[in-house]
Design a protein around this motif. Structure first.
Motif, short mmCIF file in Angstrom:
data_model
loop_
_atom_site.label_atom_id
_atom_site.label_comp_id
_atom_site.label_asym_id
_atom_site.label_seq_id
_atom_site.Cartn_x
_atom_site.Cartn_y
_atom_site.Cartn_z
N PHE A 7 0.83 -1.21 0.00
CA PHE A 7 0.00 0.00 0.00
C PHE A 7 0.86 1.25 0.00
O PHE A 7 0.64 2.18 -0.79
N HIS A 8 1.86 1.28 0.85
CA HIS A 8 2.74 2.44 0.92
C HIS A 8 3.57 2.58 -0.37
O HIS A 8 3.80 3.71 -0.84
N ALA A 9 4.00 1.46 -0.92
CA ALA A 9 4.76 1.51 -2.17
C ALA A 9 3.90 2.05 -3.32
O ALA A 9 4.39 2.77 -4.20
N ALA A 10 2.62 1.71 -3.30
CA ALA A 10 1.71 2.20 -4.35
C ALA A 10 1.53 3.71 -4.24
O ALA A 10 1.36 4.39 -5.26
N ILE A 11 1.55 4.24 -3.03
CA ILE A 11 1.48 5.69 -2.86
C ILE A 11 2.72 6.34 -3.46
O ILE A 11 2.63 7.36 -4.17
N ALA A 12 3.88 5.75 -3.19
CA ALA A 12 5.12 6.28 -3.78
C ALA A 12 5.04 6.27 -5.30
O ALA A 12 5.44 7.23 -5.97
N ARG A 13 4.50 5.19 -5.86
CA ARG A 13 4.39 5.10 -7.32
C ARG A 13 3.40 6.13 -7.86
O ARG A 13 3.59 6.65 -8.96
N ALA A 14 2.37 6.44 -7.10
CA ALA A 14 1.36 7.40 -7.55
C ALA A 14 1.89 8.82 -7.61
O ALA A 14 1.24 9.71 -8.16
N THR A 15 3.09 9.07 -7.05
CA THR A 15 3.71 10.39 -7.19
C THR A 15 4.17 10.63 -8.62
O THR A 15 4.40 11.76 -9.01
N HIS A 16 4.37 9.54 -9.36
CA HIS A 16 4.92 9.59 -10.72
C HIS A 16 6.29 10.26 -10.72
O HIS A 16 6.70 10.88 -11.70
N ASN A 17 6.98 10.09 -9.61
CA ASN A 17 8.36 10.55 -9.46
C ASN A 17 9.21 9.32 -9.21
O ASN A 17 9.11 8.69 -8.15
N PRO A 18 10.06 8.92 -10.18
CA PRO A 18 10.83 7.68 -10.04
C PRO A 18 11.78 7.67 -8.85
O PRO A 18 12.16 6.60 -8.37
N ALA A 19 12.14 8.84 -8.34
CA ALA A 19 13.03 8.89 -7.17
C ALA A 19 12.34 8.29 -5.95
O ALA A 19 12.97 7.57 -5.16
N PHE A 20 11.06 8.59 -5.77
CA PHE A 20 10.31 8.00 -4.65
C PHE A 20 10.22 6.48 -4.82
O PHE A 20 10.35 5.73 -3.86
N VAL A 21 9.98 6.04 -6.05
CA VAL A 21 9.87 4.61 -6.31
C VAL A 21 11.19 3.91 -6.01
O VAL A 21 11.22 2.83 -5.41
#
Length: 225
Positions: free
Chosen positions: A140-154
């Motif tokens: 769930f938390h990883a999906a939030i990071a992905r939803a930023t559409h910022n690869p640095a967060f991913v």
């Protein structure tokens, strides 16, 4: 043949055609996709597991753990073994994840919405099955990071494993079934607040909800020092 298949699957994963946290198609579908036998598919998946790209669980399937092989990323993986370690990682998450939630609220698309909603449901279902829902929590938390559409967060999240979830290393919430259930119920409510704020595209509320979620965890574990 298995090596060729594993290379093609590596490419699919690297291009994020299948995202971290999602599952590979079933064996039968992969056989049809590559026109090979189940033996070849199993050998290919074994190779992917050796690189730390995927994990397989009986009755669940094969889930993507990261988009690049583990042996190509020299960064030390974060593992939690003591209360101090947990507090340190929570401090780090408190500086990163509230902003990730705010960005996700501003940038998520339809696919992100569906993924976040399904992963939240998966977390709640896992809690009802009296598990600690660690994998579902991380997803769930990883999906939030992905939803930023910022690869640095991913990229940051791909370096973390389920050990980043505090209860993965300490049994503080596992003293008895009722204690565990109440703890996870609280986590589920906090996830619900975060998701609601993100889907409402309320960046400020999403930031606050995520900060509240992680700060509550920090205070809980600090009390055990």
């Amino acid at each position: 043949m298995s090596r060729q298949v594993s290379q093609q699957l590596e490419g699919i994963i690297a291009r994020q055609e299948i995202l971290v946290g999602e599952k590979l198609p079933p064996e039968g579908a992969l056989c049809d996709m590559f026109s090979v036998s189940r033996t070849v598919i199993r050998e290919a998946i074994t190779h992917l597991k050796s690189q730390g790209l995927v994990e397989t669980r009986r009755g669940i399937g094969t889930r993507i753990l990261r988009s690049t092989p583990e042996n190509r990323t020299p960064e030390k993986k974060i593992r939690l073994r003591t209360i101090d370690d947990i507090l340190n990682i929570l401090e780090l998450r408190l500086t990163i994840e509230p902003e990730a939630a705010a960005l996700a609220a501003s940038r998520y698309d339809q696919q992100d919405q569906e993924r976040l909603t399904e992963l939240h449901k998966a977390f709640l279902q896992a809690c009802l099955k009296t598990t600690q829902a660690r994998d579902e929590d991380l997803a769930f938390h990883a999906a939030i990071a992905r939803a930023t559409h910022n690869p640095a967060f991913v990229t940051i999240y791909e370096q973390w494993d389920v050990g980043t979830i505090p209860r993965a290393k300490l049994g503080l919430v596992e003293a008895d079934v009722q204690t565990s259930f109440q703890y996870l119920k609280k986590v589920g409510q906090e996830h619900d607040d975060i998701l609601e704020a993100i889907l409402a595209r309320n960046a400020k509320a999403a930031n606050i909800a995520m900060h509240r979620h992680l700060k509550r965890a920090y205070k809980t574990y600090y009390s055990y020092k």
